[in-house]
Motif scaffolding. Structure first.
Motif, PDB file in Angstrom:
ATOM      1  N   LEU A  90      42.391  47.949  35.621  1.00  0.00           N
ATOM      2  CA  LEU A  90      43.804  47.582  35.724  1.00  0.00           C
ATOM      3  C   LEU A  90      44.161  46.824  34.462  1.00  0.00           C
ATOM      4  O   LEU A  90      43.795  45.665  34.282  1.00  0.00           O
ATOM      5  CB  LEU A  90      44.038  46.740  36.975  1.00  0.00           C
ATOM      6  CG  LEU A  90      43.578  47.405  38.284  1.00  0.00           C
ATOM      7  CD1 LEU A  90      43.669  46.422  39.442  1.00  0.00           C
ATOM      8  CD2 LEU A  90      44.393  48.658  38.565  1.00  0.00           C
ATOM      9  N   SER A  91      44.868  47.511  33.573  1.00  0.00           N
ATOM     10  CA  SER A  91      45.018  47.011  32.214  1.00  0.00           C
ATOM     11  C   SER A  91      46.472  47.029  31.796  1.00  0.00           C
ATOM     12  O   SER A  91      47.373  47.200  32.599  1.00  0.00           O
ATOM     13  CB  SER A  91      44.135  47.867  31.277  1.00  0.00           C
ATOM     14  OG  SER A  91      44.173  47.387  29.955  1.00  0.00           O
ATOM     15  N   GLY A  92      46.704  46.809  30.496  1.00  0.00           N
ATOM     16  CA  GLY A  92      48.044  46.801  29.944  1.00  0.00           C
ATOM     17  C   GLY A  92      47.986  46.991  28.434  1.00  0.00           C
ATOM     18  O   GLY A  92      47.118  47.717  27.961  1.00  0.00           O
ATOM     19  N   THR A 127      37.786  47.900  41.538  1.00  0.00           N
ATOM     20  CA  THR A 127      38.899  47.384  40.748  1.00  0.00           C
ATOM     21  C   THR A 127      38.442  46.305  39.774  1.00  0.00           C
ATOM     22  O   THR A 127      37.835  45.306  40.174  1.00  0.00           O
ATOM     23  CB  THR A 127      39.988  46.801  41.663  1.00  0.00           C
ATOM     24  OG1 THR A 127      39.389  45.840  42.547  1.00  0.00           O
ATOM     25  CG2 THR A 127      40.646  47.897  42.487  1.00  0.00           C
ATOM     26  N   GLN A 128      38.750  46.510  38.506  1.00  0.00           N
ATOM     27  CA  GLN A 128      38.469  45.509  37.485  1.00  0.00           C
ATOM     28  C   GLN A 128      39.769  45.155  36.777  1.00  0.00           C
ATOM     29  O   GLN A 128      40.483  46.046  36.298  1.00  0.00           O
ATOM     30  CB  GLN A 128      37.457  46.026  36.462  1.00  0.00           C
ATOM     31  CG  GLN A 128      37.137  44.984  35.382  1.00  0.00           C
ATOM     32  CD  GLN A 128      36.119  45.471  34.373  1.00  0.00           C
ATOM     33  OE1 GLN A 128      36.350  46.451  33.671  1.00  0.00           O
ATOM     34  NE2 GLN A 128      34.990  44.787  34.295  1.00  0.00           N
ATOM     35  N   LEU A 129      40.075  43.875  36.714  1.00  0.00           N
ATOM     36  CA  LEU A 129      41.249  43.384  35.998  1.00  0.00           C
ATOM     37  C   LEU A 129      40.890  43.147  34.547  1.00  0.00           C
ATOM     38  O   LEU A 129      39.955  42.391  34.245  1.00  0.00           O
ATOM     39  CB  LEU A 129      41.741  42.081  36.637  1.00  0.00           C
ATOM     40  CG  LEU A 129      42.942  41.413  35.976  1.00  0.00           C
ATOM     41  CD1 LEU A 129      44.194  42.270  36.127  1.00  0.00           C
ATOM     42  CD2 LEU A 129      43.164  40.019  36.571  1.00  0.00           C
ATOM     43  N   VAL A 130      41.619  43.782  33.638  1.00  0.00           N
ATOM     44  CA  VAL A 130      41.425  43.599  32.198  1.00  0.00           C
ATOM     45  C   VAL A 130      42.589  42.745  31.711  1.00  0.00           C
ATOM     46  O   VAL A 130      43.735  43.198  31.694  1.00  0.00           O
ATOM     47  CB  VAL A 130      41.387  44.954  31.460  1.00  0.00           C
ATOM     48  CG1 VAL A 130      41.159  44.748  29.963  1.00  0.00           C
ATOM     49  CG2 VAL A 130      40.305  45.853  32.051  1.00  0.00           C
ATOM     50  N   THR A 131      42.312  41.499  31.310  1.00  0.00           N
ATOM     51  CA  THR A 131      43.381  40.522  31.128  1.00  0.00           C
ATOM     52  C   THR A 131      43.149  39.601  29.935  1.00  0.00           C
ATOM     53  O   THR A 131      42.011  39.380  29.511  1.00  0.00           O
ATOM     54  CB  THR A 131      43.522  39.668  32.416  1.00  0.00           C
ATOM     55  OG1 THR A 131      44.545  38.682  32.244  1.00  0.00           O
ATOM     56  CG2 THR A 131      42.216  38.957  32.754  1.00  0.00           C
ATOM     57  N   SER A 132      44.254  39.048  29.453  1.00  0.00           N
ATOM     58  CA  SER A 132      44.189  37.986  28.444  1.00  0.00           C
ATOM     59  C   SER A 132      43.886  36.643  29.093  1.00  0.00           C
ATOM     60  O   SER A 132      43.562  35.677  28.398  1.00  0.00           O
ATOM     61  CB  SER A 132      45.529  37.887  27.704  1.00  0.00           C
ATOM     62  OG  SER A 132      46.549  37.406  28.578  1.00  0.00           O
ATOM     63  N   GLY A 133      44.039  36.571  30.406  1.00  0.00           N
ATOM     64  CA  GLY A 133      43.860  35.311  31.118  1.00  0.00           C
ATOM     65  C   GLY A 133      45.117  34.469  31.203  1.00  0.00           C
ATOM     66  O   GLY A 133      45.179  33.521  31.995  1.00  0.00           O
ATOM     67  N   THR A 191      51.401  48.108  32.432  1.00  0.00           N
ATOM     68  CA  THR A 191      52.551  47.681  31.639  1.00  0.00           C
ATOM     69  C   THR A 191      52.117  47.522  30.194  1.00  0.00           C
ATOM     70  O   THR A 191      50.939  47.286  29.922  1.00  0.00           O
ATOM     71  CB  THR A 191      53.120  46.344  32.167  1.00  0.00           C
ATOM     72  OG1 THR A 191      54.260  45.957  31.387  1.00  0.00           O
ATOM     73  CG2 THR A 191      52.075  45.227  32.085  1.00  0.00           C
ATOM     74  N   HIS A 192      53.052  47.669  29.274  1.00  0.00           N
ATOM     75  CA  HIS A 192      52.780  47.357  27.871  1.00  0.00           C
ATOM     76  C   HIS A 192      53.229  45.945  27.515  1.00  0.00           C
ATOM     77  O   HIS A 192      52.954  45.465  26.404  1.00  0.00           O
ATOM     78  CB  HIS A 192      53.474  48.364  26.945  1.00  0.00           C
ATOM     79  CG  HIS A 192      52.693  49.624  26.742  1.00  0.00           C
ATOM     80  ND1 HIS A 192      53.246  50.776  26.216  1.00  0.00           N
ATOM     81  CD2 HIS A 192      51.385  49.912  26.983  1.00  0.00           C
ATOM     82  CE1 HIS A 192      52.316  51.714  26.154  1.00  0.00           C
ATOM     83  NE2 HIS A 192      51.190  51.219  26.609  1.00  0.00           N
TER      84      HIS A 192
END
Length: 375
Positions: free
Chosen positions: A73-75, A98-104, A28-29
């Motif tokens: 897995l990003s955005g 699987t790696q989650l790329v997140t702002s937290g 998602t953006h």
């Protein structure tokens, strides 16, 4: 009236170099942050155009069959997808790491438990600054406490934690504090990534570009930290190509090691490649990943070195940097087939020197143009 830029001239396209290693899944953006350095497109893809759960699951199955072993897995912010646990499970079931790329932001204890139960293997958490107020000024939103909590939860869950700090004029002088913060939060990997000026970041280039003196001070500090840490945790310095005057290869070489799937299913060799004119990016709604990787024009047009212009064609680094970043070449010269102006040998290098000079004269502390709203 100026004529629109033409597509790159056709040339013999080499065979694909083998299966791609990684898939960047931009789920998602949408994002709760408004970071001035965001490299997502100026015009974001709306929520209504995003791939469905079933469509993303099919993408992961195809990726696994193609030979992909790792997916980011990003955005945007992937946590805004309510079906994220299902997507993690689909990727894990396809044999992908699987790696989650997140702002937290939004990563609570229950949410993380759902993701780890579905097969999530690691988390990369963004951090803008070690000082909460400065971090939130860069991010354009309150988020520091959520990041700190997310880091703690990831460590308690036993997952590997990477911290990514995008470096620029507003935080390079505080690199020591950023590294100490990463150590305090228990990071297994610290990525100090100098800003790439694509998408929205190009809008803020004058505010983000550091001075060469800033970069040299920060580079020396990063080197000292790397020597002190001895590899635990790993510390990565992603070079500032514009300041260093050294071109970097695009994603390990154009169409060489990875694919990016945008929220609407558009497939690209790198996240910014959708800006290039004259190329019609394929979409997973219409084509299989294997065909896209092996046959599509956009993946083949800059593969290998047969397309290279001079001075790249005769340069000893042509197999190392592949002429540099195609998207940056287009952004700065209007021609994606030109030598990346980041390179000191590029005919258009003076364009970058002017940008650096203008940035050195810009006011400090910098102000950022933030995105208004979201997709």
């Amino acid at each position: 009236m100026t004529a629109p830029p033409e597509a790159p001239a056709p040339h013999p396209s080499p065979a694909p170099p083998g299966p791609p290693w990684a898939l960047l899944a931009e789920l998602t953006h949408a994002c709760p942050l408004r970071c001035g350095y965001c490299s997502n497109p100026v015009e974001l893809i709306g929520r209504s155009a995003e791939l469905s759960t079933d469509q993303w699951s099919d993408v992961f199955r195809q990726a696994g069959a193609l030979g992909v072993v790792h997916t980011h897995l990003s955005g945007g912010e992937p946590l805004l997808r309510r079906d994220l646990p299902a997507l993690v499970a689909a990727a894990d079931g396809a044999g992908l790491y699987t790696q989650l790329v997140t702002s937290g932001v939004g990563l609570g204890e229950r949410r993380l438990a759902e993701l780890t139960g579905a097969g999530l293997r690691s988390v990369q958490l963004s951090v803008q600054h070690a000082d909460p107020a400065a971090a939130e000024h860069i991010a354009g939103a309150r988020s520091f406490a959520a990041k700190e909590r997310a880091a703690r939860l990831v460590r308690e869950a036993g997952l590997p934690l990477g911290l990514n700090a995008v470096l620029h004029r507003g935080n390079l002088d505080d690199l020591d504090a950023l590294v100490r913060l990463a150590l305090d939060w228990g990071a297994d990997r610290i990525e100090l990534a100098n800003t790439q000026y694509h998408g929205w970041a190009a809008r803020n280039r004058a505010a983000l570009l550091p001075t060469p003196a800033q970069v040299e001070r920060a580079r020396a500090r990063a080197t000292r930290w790397r020597e002190r840490l001895g590899g635990t945790p790993e510390l990565v310095w992603v070079a500032p190509d514009l300041v260093d005057a050294t071109a970097k290869p695009c994603m390990g070489g154009w169409g060489a090691v990875s694919l990016t799937v945008a929220p609407d299913g558009t497939v690209l060799p790198c996240p910014a490649a959708g800006t290039l004119p004259g190329l019609d990016p394929p979409n997973v709604r219409d084509r299989q990943l294997a065909w896209i990787w092996q046959e599509s024009e956009i993946f083949g047009v800059f593969r290998g070195d047969s397309w290279l212009p001079e001075p790249c064609r005769g340069c000893a680094l042509r197999t190392v940097d592949h002429g540099g970043c195609r998207c940056q070449a287009y952004a700065l010269t209007g021609d994606a087939a030109r030598t990346d102006p980041a390179c000191r040998h590029a005919p258009e290098r003076p364009l970058v020197d002017v940008l650096l000079l203008d940035a050195a004269r810009a006011p400090h502390p910098p102000g950022y143009a933030y995105r208004e709203g979201g997709p």
